[in-house]
Write a protein that holds these residues in place. Structure first.
Motif, PDB file in Angstrom:
ATOM      1  N   SER A 195       0.883  -1.067   0.116  1.00  0.00           N
ATOM      2  CA  SER A 195       0.107  -0.124   0.068  1.00  0.00           C
ATOM      3  C   SER A 195       0.817   1.123   0.099  1.00  0.00           C
ATOM      4  CB  SER A 195      -1.031   0.079   1.343  1.00  0.00           C
ATOM      5  OG  SER A 195      -0.180   0.061   2.373  1.00  0.00           O
ATOM      6  N   ARG A 196       2.073   1.200   0.653  1.00  0.00           N
ATOM      7  CA  ARG A 196       2.903   2.318   0.714  1.00  0.00           C
ATOM      8  C   ARG A 196       3.536   2.520  -0.660  1.00  0.00           C
ATOM      9  NH1 ARG A 196       6.890   1.338   5.331  1.00  0.00           N
ATOM     10  NH2 ARG A 196       7.411   3.470   4.883  1.00  0.00           N
ATOM     11  N   VAL A 246       1.424   3.957  -3.254  1.00  0.00           N
ATOM     12  CA  VAL A 246       1.441   5.571  -2.955  1.00  0.00           C
ATOM     13  C   VAL A 246       2.927   6.264  -3.667  1.00  0.00           C
ATOM     14  CG1 VAL A 246       1.904   7.618  -1.595  1.00  0.00           C
ATOM     15  CG2 VAL A 246       0.212   5.778  -0.995  1.00  0.00           C
ATOM     16  N   GLN A 303       2.656   6.142  -7.569  1.00  0.00           N
ATOM     17  CA  GLN A 303       1.839   6.971  -8.056  1.00  0.00           C
ATOM     18  C   GLN A 303       2.200   8.363  -7.892  1.00  0.00           C
ATOM     19  OE1 GLN A 303      -1.906   5.814  -5.840  1.00  0.00           O
ATOM     20  NE2 GLN A 303      -2.897   5.479  -7.941  1.00  0.00           N
ATOM     21  N   SER A 304       3.141   8.713  -7.188  1.00  0.00           N
ATOM     22  CA  SER A 304       3.645  10.020  -6.951  1.00  0.00           C
ATOM     23  C   SER A 304       4.534  10.218  -8.015  1.00  0.00           C
ATOM     24  CB  SER A 304       4.226  10.255  -5.493  1.00  0.00           C
ATOM     25  OG  SER A 304       5.269   9.642  -5.468  1.00  0.00           O
ATOM     26  N   SER A 361      -6.216   1.983  -9.166  1.00  0.00           N
ATOM     27  CA  SER A 361      -4.952   2.891  -9.242  1.00  0.00           C
ATOM     28  C   SER A 361      -4.584   3.317 -10.735  1.00  0.00           C
ATOM     29  CB  SER A 361      -3.705   2.355  -8.588  1.00  0.00           C
ATOM     30  OG  SER A 361      -3.351   1.176  -9.305  1.00  0.00           O
ATOM     31  N   PRO A 379       5.087   7.175   2.200  1.00  0.00           N
ATOM     32  CA  PRO A 379       4.627   7.322   3.419  1.00  0.00           C
ATOM     33  C   PRO A 379       5.298   6.623   4.418  1.00  0.00           C
ATOM     34  CG  PRO A 379       2.592   6.990   1.950  1.00  0.00           C
ATOM     35  CD  PRO A 379       4.041   6.856   1.189  1.00  0.00           C
ATOM     36  N   SER A 429       1.262   3.407   6.718  1.00  0.00           N
ATOM     37  CA  SER A 429      -0.016   3.632   5.962  1.00  0.00           C
ATOM     38  C   SER A 429      -1.179   4.387   6.948  1.00  0.00           C
ATOM     39  CB  SER A 429      -0.522   1.935   5.731  1.00  0.00           C
ATOM     40  OG  SER A 429      -1.891   2.408   5.218  1.00  0.00           O
ATOM     41  N   TYR A 430      -1.699   5.388   6.005  1.00  0.00           N
ATOM     42  CA  TYR A 430      -2.569   6.331   6.668  1.00  0.00           C
ATOM     43  C   TYR A 430      -3.792   5.461   7.066  1.00  0.00           C
ATOM     44  CZ  TYR A 430       0.467  10.311   5.151  1.00  0.00           C
ATOM     45  OH  TYR A 430       1.384  11.104   5.095  1.00  0.00           O
TER      46      TYR A 430
END
Length: 384
Positions: free
Chosen positions: A45-46, A49, A52-53, A75, A353, A356-357
């Protein structure tokens, strides 16, 4: 009051750091190999991110990791998933092939974009004759399963090759496959032609330089300005080895009577560190090689033989993988360290990140910290 504010600032900083980002580096239009032979990698999951960034929209796996595919749901990242060499013989059985597709591919469509299944990796370069003989039948069986499920126009089937399958690679126009592989290459090439799937090669100019640094010009393998080499048959000039390798594969396919198959680079890269005898494995050379690859991808360059077909490249690899066997270079092909920091600067920008938020642990940590802040603040007011 001042003491409390200092405490508040420290605790608030802790909250921020628990969800902070690590600035890294950026480019667009490149595929990446996401290997996981390591014990210190960030969660999928990180990684989602991070990629995608970085505007990386194509990822190649060496398996069909369910956690990764779920993490990238919705995604818009396209995936190549793989059947490991150890599973290839089973894929000749239609029942087992169907079970594999239904377990590893079907549940993730269309939320996760799976566009290709690679059956084995560098099978034809090994000496397992049973595995080699099962390769094309396994590819055909998986393709038939996709047809039966109505997925063959969405997901293609291929396999990745080491360039050791070539008997000749220079000049590029004289590229041919090894004679002892022809009995396997003929049905394989026919399969690619019929299914319109790409011919995938793992191409590493680094290996040529490491093997013979006194004869192979470093500028030629790193895409730096040089006079290049001329193919005496076509009179085409090659200013880098990777393009010559791609065109050698095209020539080998053409020698078998086909000009309707696209050659794509499923792996290429350069190690940032190696053993004492691994000449050229440095962060500087790795940065030069990969930054020049990215530049040529962005420029949509084609090879001298196929100037109108932009090169299609998956860089190896996303992370350094600390559990890979072999020489030190094998563990140092990553663009990034597992903590998200770049191994060297090639001008990309993204973030990873630290936590994970959405994770329960993160939410619990935040609740505890803010609960403590509220209690502290209440105590301060009562004492005032």
């Amino acid at each position: 009051m001042a003491k409390f504010l200092l405490q508040f600032r420290a605790l608030f900083l802790l909250v921020l750091l628990s969800g902070s980002v690590v600035r890294t580096t950026i480019s667009v239009g490149v595929g990446i190999n996401y290997g996981q032979i390591a014990n210190n990698l960030p969660s999928p999951s990180r990684v989602a991110v991070l990629l995608q960034s970085l505007s990386i929209s194509r990822v190649k796996l060496y398996d069909a990791d369910q956690n990764v595919l779920r993490a990238f749901s919705n995604s818009n990242v396209e995936f190549i998933v793989g059947v490991g060499n150890e599973h290839v013989p089973n894929m000749t059985d239609p029942t087992k092939a169907q079970a594999w597709v239904k377990q590893h591919v079907l549940p993730h469509l269309p939320q996760t974009k799976i566009t290709c299944i690679t059956v084995g990796n560098e099978v034809l370069s090994g000496n397992d004759t049973q595995l080699i003989s099962n390769l094309v039948p396994a590819m055909k069986t998986i393709y038939d399963v996709l047809v039966s499920l109505g997925l063959n126009n969405q997901v293609n089937v291929s396999t990745a090759h080491s360039l050791t399958i070539l008997a000749n690679s220079f000049p590029p126009s004289s590229g041919t496959f090894k004679q002892d592989l022809m009995q396997y290459m003929e049905p394989l090439i026919e399969f690619h032609s019929q299914t319109k799937s790409p011919f995938l090669i793992n191409a590493y100019p680094y290996f040529a330089y490491k093997s013979n640094p006194s004869e192979v010009p470093l500028d030629y393998v790193l895409f730096r300005p040089n006079q290049g080499l001329v193919d005496p048959i076509t009179n085409l000039n090659y200013d880098n080895m990777l393009y010559a390798q791609i065109d050698a594969a095209y020539s080998a396919i053409k020698a078998m009577g086909h000009t309707d198959i696209e050659v794509k680079i499923s792996e290429t890269g350069w190690p940032s560190k190696g053993d004492s005898d691994e000449v050229g494995a440095t962060p500087e050379n790795a940065g030069i090689y990969n930054s020049n690859i990215l530049r040529r991808i962005e420029e949509k360059q084609g090879t001298p033989m196929k100037p109108s077909v932009p090169i299609d490249v998956f860089v190896f690899a996303l992370f350094n993988e600390d559990l890979k066997p072999g020489p030190a270079s094998e563990r140092n092909y990553g663009l990034f360290y597992p903590d998200g920091n770049p191994v060297y600067d090639i001008g990309l920008h993204g973030y990873l990140p630290r936590m994970s938020y959405s994770s329960a642990a993160y939410k619990t940590q935040v609740v505890h910290i803010f609960g403590f802040l509220i209690i502290s603040f209440t105590t301060f007011l009562l004492q005032a």
